[in-house]
Motif scaffolding. Structure first.
Motif, PDB file in Angstrom:
ATOM      1  N   MET A 188      12.548   8.706   0.611  1.00 20.78           N
ATOM      2  CA  MET A 188      11.474   7.753   0.911  1.00 20.78           C
ATOM      3  C   MET A 188      10.589   8.225   2.058  1.00 20.78           C
ATOM      4  O   MET A 188       9.536   7.637   2.315  1.00 20.78           O
ATOM      5  CB  MET A 188      12.081   6.390   1.253  1.00 20.78           C
ATOM      6  N   MET A 189      10.987   9.272   2.754  1.00 21.30           N
ATOM      7  CA  MET A 189      10.196   9.803   3.856  1.00 21.30           C
ATOM      8  C   MET A 189       9.214  10.888   3.404  1.00 21.30           C
ATOM      9  O   MET A 189       8.507  11.466   4.212  1.00 21.30           O
ATOM     10  CB  MET A 189      11.109  10.396   4.939  1.00 21.30           C
ATOM     11  N   MET A 190       9.181  11.157   2.115  1.00 16.92           N
ATOM     12  CA  MET A 190       8.402  12.271   1.592  1.00 16.92           C
ATOM     13  C   MET A 190       6.920  12.218   1.964  1.00 16.92           C
ATOM     14  O   MET A 190       6.382  13.201   2.508  1.00 16.92           O
ATOM     15  CB  MET A 190       8.567  12.353   0.073  1.00 16.92           C
ATOM     16  N   ALA A 220       7.471   6.054   8.813  1.00 17.31           N
ATOM     17  CA  ALA A 220       7.576   6.214   7.365  1.00 17.31           C
ATOM     18  C   ALA A 220       6.462   5.475   6.643  1.00 17.31           C
ATOM     19  O   ALA A 220       6.124   5.802   5.503  1.00 17.31           O
ATOM     20  CB  ALA A 220       8.934   5.710   6.872  1.00 17.31           C
ATOM     21  N   ILE A 221       5.872   4.475   7.288  1.00 17.11           N
ATOM     22  CA  ILE A 221       4.759   3.726   6.717  1.00 17.11           C
ATOM     23  C   ILE A 221       3.454   4.052   7.430  1.00 17.11           C
ATOM     24  O   ILE A 221       2.443   4.373   6.809  1.00 17.11           O
ATOM     25  CB  ILE A 221       5.035   2.207   6.787  1.00 17.11           C
ATOM     26  N   PRO A 247       0.815  -1.223   0.000  1.00 17.14           N
ATOM     27  CA  PRO A 247       0.000   0.000   0.000  1.00 17.14           C
ATOM     28  C   PRO A 247       0.847   1.271   0.000  1.00 17.14           C
ATOM     29  O   PRO A 247       0.411   2.300  -0.506  1.00 17.14           O
ATOM     30  CB  PRO A 247      -0.817  -0.112   1.297  1.00 17.14           C
ATOM     31  N   LEU A 248       2.058   1.184   0.546  1.00 12.63           N
ATOM     32  CA  LEU A 248       2.928   2.365   0.575  1.00 12.63           C
ATOM     33  C   LEU A 248       3.284   2.817  -0.825  1.00 12.63           C
ATOM     34  O   LEU A 248       3.249   4.006  -1.139  1.00 12.63           O
ATOM     35  CB  LEU A 248       4.196   2.059   1.368  1.00 12.63           C
ATOM     36  N   PHE A 249       3.635   1.877  -1.700  1.00 10.44           N
ATOM     37  CA  PHE A 249       4.036   2.237  -3.051  1.00 10.44           C
ATOM     38  C   PHE A 249       2.900   2.930  -3.803  1.00 10.44           C
ATOM     39  O   PHE A 249       3.118   3.897  -4.539  1.00 10.44           O
ATOM     40  CB  PHE A 249       4.493   0.996  -3.821  1.00 10.44           C
ATOM     41  N   GLY A 250       1.675   2.430  -3.614  1.00 13.53           N
ATOM     42  CA  GLY A 250       0.549   3.079  -4.274  1.00 13.53           C
ATOM     43  C   GLY A 250       0.341   4.495  -3.778  1.00 13.53           C
ATOM     44  O   GLY A 250       0.110   5.415  -4.566  1.00 13.53           O
ATOM     45  N   HIS A 251       0.432   4.673  -2.463  1.00 13.81           N
ATOM     46  CA  HIS A 251       0.251   6.005  -1.901  1.00 13.81           C
ATOM     47  C   HIS A 251       1.401   6.918  -2.302  1.00 13.81           C
ATOM     48  O   HIS A 251       1.199   8.108  -2.588  1.00 13.81           O
ATOM     49  CB  HIS A 251       0.146   5.908  -0.383  1.00 13.81           C
ATOM     50  N   ALA A 298      -5.626   2.256  10.301  1.00  9.25           N
ATOM     51  CA  ALA A 298      -6.412   2.646  11.472  1.00  9.25           C
ATOM     52  C   ALA A 298      -5.588   3.342  12.540  1.00  9.25           C
ATOM     53  O   ALA A 298      -6.129   4.098  13.350  1.00  9.25           O
ATOM     54  CB  ALA A 298      -7.084   1.408  12.069  1.00  9.25           C
ATOM     55  N   ILE A 299      -4.268   3.108  12.557  1.00  8.22           N
ATOM     56  CA  ILE A 299      -3.471   3.692  13.641  1.00  8.22           C
ATOM     57  C   ILE A 299      -2.915   5.071  13.284  1.00  8.22           C
ATOM     58  O   ILE A 299      -2.326   5.729  14.140  1.00  8.22           O
ATOM     59  CB  ILE A 299      -2.307   2.765  14.036  1.00  8.22           C
ATOM     60  N   THR A 300      -3.106   5.514  12.036  1.00  7.79           N
ATOM     61  CA  THR A 300      -2.529   6.799  11.638  1.00  7.79           C
ATOM     62  C   THR A 300      -3.048   7.947  12.499  1.00  7.79           C
ATOM     63  O   THR A 300      -2.270   8.750  13.017  1.00  7.79           O
ATOM     64  CB  THR A 300      -2.830   7.091  10.151  1.00  7.79           C
TER      65      THR A 300
END
Length: 433
Positions: A125-127, A363-364, A41-45, A372-374
């Motif tokens: 990668m932290m962008m 970073a993720i 999911p990270l790559f898509g976002h 849910a934890i964001t």
């Protein structure tokens, strides 16, 4: 891996015992599978972020700082400043004094030190994570820093010191408050960040004795003293020279705070010879202690003439976060550090354990809207950066918030357990350094 780079004399090449090979392969495969499942999911976002935000003017990239070729990126969250900050093209020394200056709005500043097992990672990668934090109203600084094998722990600490100094000097030009800087780190980044702060705090109080493990003749690592830095918050102590507050707070995700225990953990898993950590820490029992923020704090509390001064020289707000099911860095690491910090009576300290979560990585975990934890993580950060009340401490566990009496009993038990296990580990003859 680091098979031939700075290899220990006992293993000039990787050992090939079948059990060790199985441990290495199974551990590595498990880590890669876990990363893949979380990174999909990270790559898509990340791709969506690149398409929708690459031309916005709230990011300033590749600003030189410190010594060598170190660069950092800045993320400015307030849209009102976009007209005065140039586009997100590369930043050079020629325009350092001109086209990026903005009027300060006093935004809290977060310097993010990414993890990566002391040997990997990159600020680009932290962008998405940095952008999300900036959208919450923070000025976010993400520095690259030299990693193993190009540097060892003392050079990493010096780079983070330089990043803090640069930010203190330049924060107002980007709308930040130089008196309200928070150092955030995850994993190995949390270790480097906390080591830089803990070592400096103890040095300001006169220092502690060097570790002295019997039989270890390895030269002791020299953690650098803090470079000159403008100080916005002096702590007065009667007639003594005022202490200097390097940063106002620490936010540490899934950190390694005791290198000795972490080496033992790697040894148990059979991967200590392929990890960069022992080499980056100069591979000796004394150096593992000298590079352990928890040992520094524990020793200072036990041996200093006036340990109560730690409260005045350490950051005033500290947040420790760990996943309950973290198998990469056990939650005991943050639990012990929290116990030690409580003895220093930090005005605003919190420890949050996330039930059912593995290795928490901002970073993720801070970039996915579907996660849910964001929201919970952002609230935890806001509670420390913008506290409503600076009195007392709090510990959150999978069972909820502890009452004060239970809290103190838990801390006492953890401290006693830490002392017993720590002493026993140092006497353990089967651990070779």
């Amino acid at each position: 891996m680091h098979r031939k780079i700075d290899a220990p004399q006992s293993y000039p090449y990787l050992p090939y015992h079948p059990i060790r090979v199985y441990k290495v392969v199974s551990t590595y495969a498990g880590l890669q599978f876990s990363k893949l499942m979380r990174l999909v999911p990270l790559f898509g976002h990340f791709a969506r972020f690149q398409l929708t935000n690459s031309k916005k003017t709230d990011m300033v990239k590749n600003i030189p700082y410190g010594r060598g070729n170190n660069l950092l990126d800045i993320y400015i969250g307030s849209p009102s400043y976009m007209s005065t900050v140039s586009s997100s093209s590369d930043h050079t020394d020629d325009d350092a004094e001109s086209d990026h200056t903005v009027e300060s709005n006093g935004s809290p500043v977060i310097i993010y030190v990414y993890g990566g097992a002391w040997d990997s990672g990159h600020k680009s990668m932290m962008m998405p994570m940095a952008q999300n934090l900036a959208n919450q109203g923070y000025l976010v600084v993400v520095p690259d820093y030299t990693r193993y094998p190009h540097a060892k722990i003392e050079e990493m600490v010096r780079d983070i010191q330089d990043a803090v100094v640069w930010t203190t000097i330049n924060a107002t030009r980007y709308g930040g408050d130089p008196s309200n800087i928070y150092l955030m780190g995850s994993g190995s980044g949390a270790h480097v960040a906390s080591l830089a702060i803990m070592h400096d705090a103890v040095e300001q109080l006169g220092g502690i004795h060097a570790p002295s493990v019997e039989g270890d003749m390895t030269p002791l690592v020299q953690i650098p003293s803090w470079p000159d830095q403008p100080t916005y918050n002096h702590i007065k102590t009667g007639g003594q020279h005022p202490f200097k507050e390097r940063v106002h707070g620490l936010i540490l995700f899934s950190g390694v705070f005791d290198i000795t225990f972490y080496f033992a953990y790697l040894h148990k898993r059979g991967i200590e010879e392929v990890s960069a950590m022992p080499r980056a820490m100069h591979r000796s029992a004394n150096n593992y202690l000298a590079c352990s923020p928890s040992w520094i704090l524990s020793t200072a509390t036990a041996t200093m003439e006036r340990p109560e001064l730690l409260e005045q020289v350490l950051p005033k707000s500290i947040l420790l976060i760990h996943g309950e099911q973290d198998r990469l860095i056990p939650a005991h690491s943050s639990q012990t550090m929290f116990s030690l910090l409580c003895t220093a009576e930090i005005p605003n300290i919190k420890f949050k354990v996330y039930t059912g979560q593995s290795h928490l990585d901002p970073a993720i975990d801070l970039i996915l809207p579907s996660n849910a934890i964001t929201a919970a993580l952002l609230n935890d950060i806001a509670d420390v950066v913008r506290p409503m009340n600076l009195s007392g401490t709090g510990a959150s566990t999978p069972n909820g918030l502890l009452e004060e009496e239970e809290d103190m009993q838990m801390l006492k038990q953890h401290q006693e357990q830490y002392t017993r296990e720590f002493d026993g580990l140092l006497r353990e003859s089967t651990l070779t350094y």
